[in-house]
Each structure stands twice: as structure tokens, then as C-alpha cells.
Motif scaffolding. Structure first.
Motif, mmCIF file in Angstrom:
data_model
loop_
_atom_site.group_PDB
_atom_site.id
_atom_site.type_symbol
_atom_site.label_atom_id
_atom_site.label_comp_id
_atom_site.label_asym_id
_atom_site.label_seq_id
_atom_site.Cartn_x
_atom_site.Cartn_y
_atom_site.Cartn_z
ATOM 1 N N ALA A 196 0.821 -1.116 -0.130
ATOM 2 C CA ALA A 196 0.057 0.007 0.158
ATOM 3 C C ALA A 196 0.991 1.248 0.061
ATOM 4 C CB ALA A 196 -0.952 0.085 1.220
ATOM 5 N N SER A 197 0.530 2.156 -0.900
ATOM 6 C CA SER A 197 1.301 3.537 -0.928
ATOM 7 C C SER A 197 2.665 3.691 -1.469
ATOM 8 C CB SER A 197 1.141 4.096 0.596
ATOM 9 O OG SER A 197 -0.099 4.261 0.793
ATOM 10 N N LEU A 198 2.882 2.239 -1.923
ATOM 11 C CA LEU A 198 4.378 2.205 -2.425
ATOM 12 C C LEU A 198 4.302 2.464 -3.964
ATOM 13 C CD1 LEU A 198 5.730 -0.948 -0.769
ATOM 14 C CD2 LEU A 198 5.810 1.670 0.008
ATOM 15 N N ASP A 199 5.469 2.976 -4.667
ATOM 16 C CA ASP A 199 5.723 3.245 -6.078
ATOM 17 C C ASP A 199 5.715 1.909 -6.612
ATOM 18 O OD1 ASP A 199 8.448 2.213 -6.123
ATOM 19 O OD2 ASP A 199 8.913 4.474 -5.936
ATOM 20 N N LEU A 200 5.755 1.948 -7.958
ATOM 21 C CA LEU A 200 5.731 0.411 -8.700
ATOM 22 C C LEU A 200 6.776 -0.305 -8.409
ATOM 23 C CD1 LEU A 200 4.425 1.733 -12.312
ATOM 24 C CD2 LEU A 200 2.993 0.553 -10.628
ATOM 25 N N LEU A 201 8.148 0.194 -8.494
ATOM 26 C CA LEU A 201 9.336 -0.680 -8.110
ATOM 27 C C LEU A 201 9.048 -1.112 -6.753
ATOM 28 C CD1 LEU A 201 12.375 -1.424 -8.628
ATOM 29 C CD2 LEU A 201 13.079 0.725 -7.699
ATOM 30 N N TYR A 202 8.816 -0.650 -5.660
ATOM 31 C CA TYR A 202 9.058 -1.254 -4.482
ATOM 32 C C TYR A 202 7.457 -2.149 -4.453
ATOM 33 C CZ TYR A 202 12.359 2.116 -3.002
ATOM 34 O OH TYR A 202 13.652 2.907 -2.854
ATOM 35 N N GLN A 203 6.559 -1.990 -5.091
ATOM 36 C CA GLN A 203 5.485 -2.936 -5.079
ATOM 37 C C GLN A 203 5.927 -4.258 -5.582
ATOM 38 O OE1 GLN A 203 2.272 -1.332 -7.374
ATOM 39 N NE2 GLN A 203 1.629 0.163 -5.754
ATOM 40 N N HIS A 204 6.589 -4.241 -6.853
ATOM 41 C CA HIS A 204 7.004 -5.474 -7.188
ATOM 42 C C HIS A 204 8.079 -6.081 -6.350
ATOM 43 C CE1 HIS A 204 4.603 -5.649 -10.836
ATOM 44 N NE2 HIS A 204 4.523 -4.175 -10.938
ATOM 45 N N GLN A 205 8.978 -5.268 -5.942
ATOM 46 C CA GLN A 205 10.078 -5.918 -4.924
ATOM 47 C C GLN A 205 9.569 -6.773 -3.820
ATOM 48 O OE1 GLN A 205 12.599 -2.676 -4.206
ATOM 49 N NE2 GLN A 205 13.848 -3.001 -5.956
ATOM 50 N N ILE A 206 8.494 -6.117 -3.128
ATOM 51 C CA ILE A 206 7.749 -6.552 -2.074
ATOM 52 C C ILE A 206 7.179 -8.063 -2.620
ATOM 53 C CG2 ILE A 206 6.066 -6.425 -0.250
ATOM 54 C CD1 ILE A 206 8.494 -4.703 0.661
ATOM 55 N N ALA A 207 6.366 -7.798 -3.563
ATOM 56 C CA ALA A 207 5.633 -8.902 -4.215
ATOM 57 C C ALA A 207 6.518 -10.166 -4.447
ATOM 58 C CB ALA A 207 4.809 -8.496 -5.175
ATOM 59 N N GLN A 208 7.621 -9.851 -5.136
ATOM 60 C CA GLN A 208 8.439 -10.678 -5.751
ATOM 61 C C GLN A 208 9.003 -11.409 -4.260
ATOM 62 O OE1 GLN A 208 11.136 -8.489 -8.111
ATOM 63 N NE2 GLN A 208 9.846 -8.521 -9.482
ATOM 64 N N ALA A 209 9.667 -10.765 -3.226
ATOM 65 C CA ALA A 209 10.000 -11.403 -1.959
ATOM 66 C C ALA A 209 9.107 -12.329 -1.382
ATOM 67 C CB ALA A 209 10.386 -10.455 -1.196
ATOM 68 N N LEU A 210 7.858 -11.978 -1.254
ATOM 69 C CA LEU A 210 6.939 -12.834 -0.619
ATOM 70 C C LEU A 210 6.676 -13.869 -1.768
ATOM 71 C CD1 LEU A 210 4.273 -10.111 0.240
ATOM 72 C CD2 LEU A 210 5.510 -11.481 1.935
ATOM 73 N N GLN A 211 6.488 -13.805 -2.761
ATOM 74 C CA GLN A 211 6.386 -15.108 -3.688
ATOM 75 C C GLN A 211 7.764 -15.930 -3.311
ATOM 76 O OE1 GLN A 211 7.012 -14.925 -7.845
ATOM 77 N NE2 GLN A 211 4.901 -15.425 -8.123
ATOM 78 N N ALA A 212 8.673 -15.494 -3.470
ATOM 79 C CA ALA A 212 10.232 -16.248 -3.246
ATOM 80 C C ALA A 212 10.082 -16.830 -1.989
ATOM 81 C CB ALA A 212 11.142 -15.299 -3.526
#
Length: 242
Positions: free
Chosen positions: A156-172
Motif C-alpha cells: 500500500a502507498s508504494l511506487d511501482l518498483l517497491y510494489q514489485h520488489q515486495i511482491a517478488q520477495a513474498l512469492q520467493a
């Protein structure tokens, strides 16, 4: 690794007899409008909201587990995080080891590498941007190596880069054999990174299943009250309000 099950959870005014199962090795996304019960469900899963029903971590009832064991096996990343002191990033991440009563340097270094904050290790957390801080809070939870990781709107409230970095870390983390349950508002992110989705409305579970089963344009339009376009064949998938 153990999955997590919740059976007939009832929290007056918040949840209405919700039952679902989150599997090890997968990321389950909780989606739905504001106030639909996503955060309440996560906090019930974590044992932080009094409820009827049952929460199972593997073959154990959560309420019957010793608190230390529960803290080691289940990690929660809340929606809002803030440090009361100007701690170094390394010190914040090391707090994730409190349930283990150690400061295992390998676990701490691994957690920081997973989200790419090792370069900030000696910086004060209050000197970081919002997106950088979000990755630090996630690293703190990862440092505890929980079997189940619950995350409440971490993008929430993060820009596109950080959104995907967080999502990728959770998926990993899920791909390493853990169970990840994450509340999301961005349906395109949910379609791209989640293995299963649970759609909620007014404290009730409307439908749970695969991305293709849940992200139905007619159902989403009814739940969200707006005409929704879904293109899951696109790379990456797209879910938009028309």
C-alpha cells in the motif's frame, strides 16, 4: 512446512463463519473492497482477535501452542510499522530473531538479502524512504523464518518498483516451501504473483480458488460496484476498472 487452516471463524461485526486453507509453498491473496474483512481475517489467523471457530497451524490448534512456538512459526507484517527509536536497519531486522532468543547473523543477513536492504544495514531506519522502510519491516519478519507469513497490505502507498520488489520477495518465500497469506488491493498484482485468491465482502468469504476462478469480471463488478475488465491472458495480467 505446515499450512494454515481456519474453520468457521466468527468475529462479531467483522467476520462471519469464514473457512479457508492456505497451503505450504503457495501465496494466498486476500482481496476485496475496503472494510471487507481482510485485515480482520489476518489478525484472526494470527490469534490476535478473539473469535469462535478454529485456527490450525499444520496439525496443531493455534490456541493450544506455547506462545514461543507460535511466535517462531507464524509471522505477521502489519499494515502500519514505525520505529519508536532511530535504530540501525540491522538492529530492526535483528528484532525478528526475538522469538528464538538469539541474534543469528546468518538469518539476519539472509533476510536483508531477500529484500535488498543489506546496503542500508548501518543507516538509521528513519533516514530511509517509505519504500525502503517497507522492505526493512519485511526483512524483520523474514529473519524469524516463520512457517507461515501473514502480510497486511504490504504494498500500500508504494511506487511501482517497491510494489514489485515486495511482491517478488513474498512469492520467493512461498516458493521456498513456506505459507504466505497477503492482503492486497491491487488486483493486477494479485493476478501476477498469487497462486490462490480469496475474495471477501462484508466479512464473508465470497469465493476462494485459483486466479482464473476468482478474477471473474462479473463477480468483481458486483463486489466492487464498478465495471471491471479482466485480461488474464495478458503478460502481465491486467485487472482494471473501466
Amino acid at each position: 512446512m505446515a499450512g494454515l487452516s481456519i474453520l468457521q471463524a466468527l468475529v462479531p461485526g467483522r467476520l462471519h463463519n469464514v473457512s479457508l486453507q492456505a497451503h505450504a509453498g503457495q501465496m494466498l491473496g486476500l482481496i476485496g473492497p475496503n472494510g471487507s474483512g481482510k485485515s480482520s481475517l489476518l489478525h484472526t489467523m494470527a490469534g490476535l482477535l478473539p473469535s469462535t471457530g478454529q485456527v490450525w497451524l499444520g496439525k496443531q490448534r493455534l490456541e493450544h501452542m506455547p506462545l514461543d512456538d507460535r511466535a517462531r512459526r507464524l509471522g505477521l507484517l502489519p499494515q502500519r510499522n514505525q520505529s519508536a527509536w532511530a535504530l540501525r536497519v540491522h538492529d530492526v531486522v535483528s528484532l525478528g530473531r526475538l522469538p528464538w532468543h538469539d541474534d543469528n547473523p546468518e538469518a539476519i543477513d539472509w533476510a536483508m538479502r531477500q529484500v535488498g536492504v543489506q546496503a542500508f544495514a548501518e543507516k538509521s531506519v528513519d533516514q530511509l524512504s517509505g519504500g525502503e522502510q517497507a522492505r526493512v519491516w519485511l526483512a524483520r519478519v523474514l529473519a524469524g523464518c516463520p512457517d507461515v507469513l501473514l502480510a497486511d497490505e504490504p504494498m500500500a502507498s508504494l511506487d511501482l518498483l517497491y510494489q514489485h520488489q515486495i511482491a517478488q520477495a513474498l512469492q520467493a518465500y512461498a516458493r521456498q516451501g513456506h505459507t504466505v497469506v497477503v492482503a492486497l488491493h491491487d488486483l493486477s498484482l494479485a493476478a501476477r504473483y498469487c497462486d490462490q485468491l480469496a475474495l471477501m465482502q462484508e466479512g464473508r468469504l465470497e469465493v476462494i480458488g485459483s486466479v482464473h476462478e476468482v478474477l471473474n469480471a462479473q463477480v468483481l463488478s458486483r463486489i466492487y460496484g464498478v465495471d471491471v475488465m479482466v485480461d488474464l491472458a495478458a503478460q502481465p495480467p491486467v485487472v482494471l476498472a473501466r
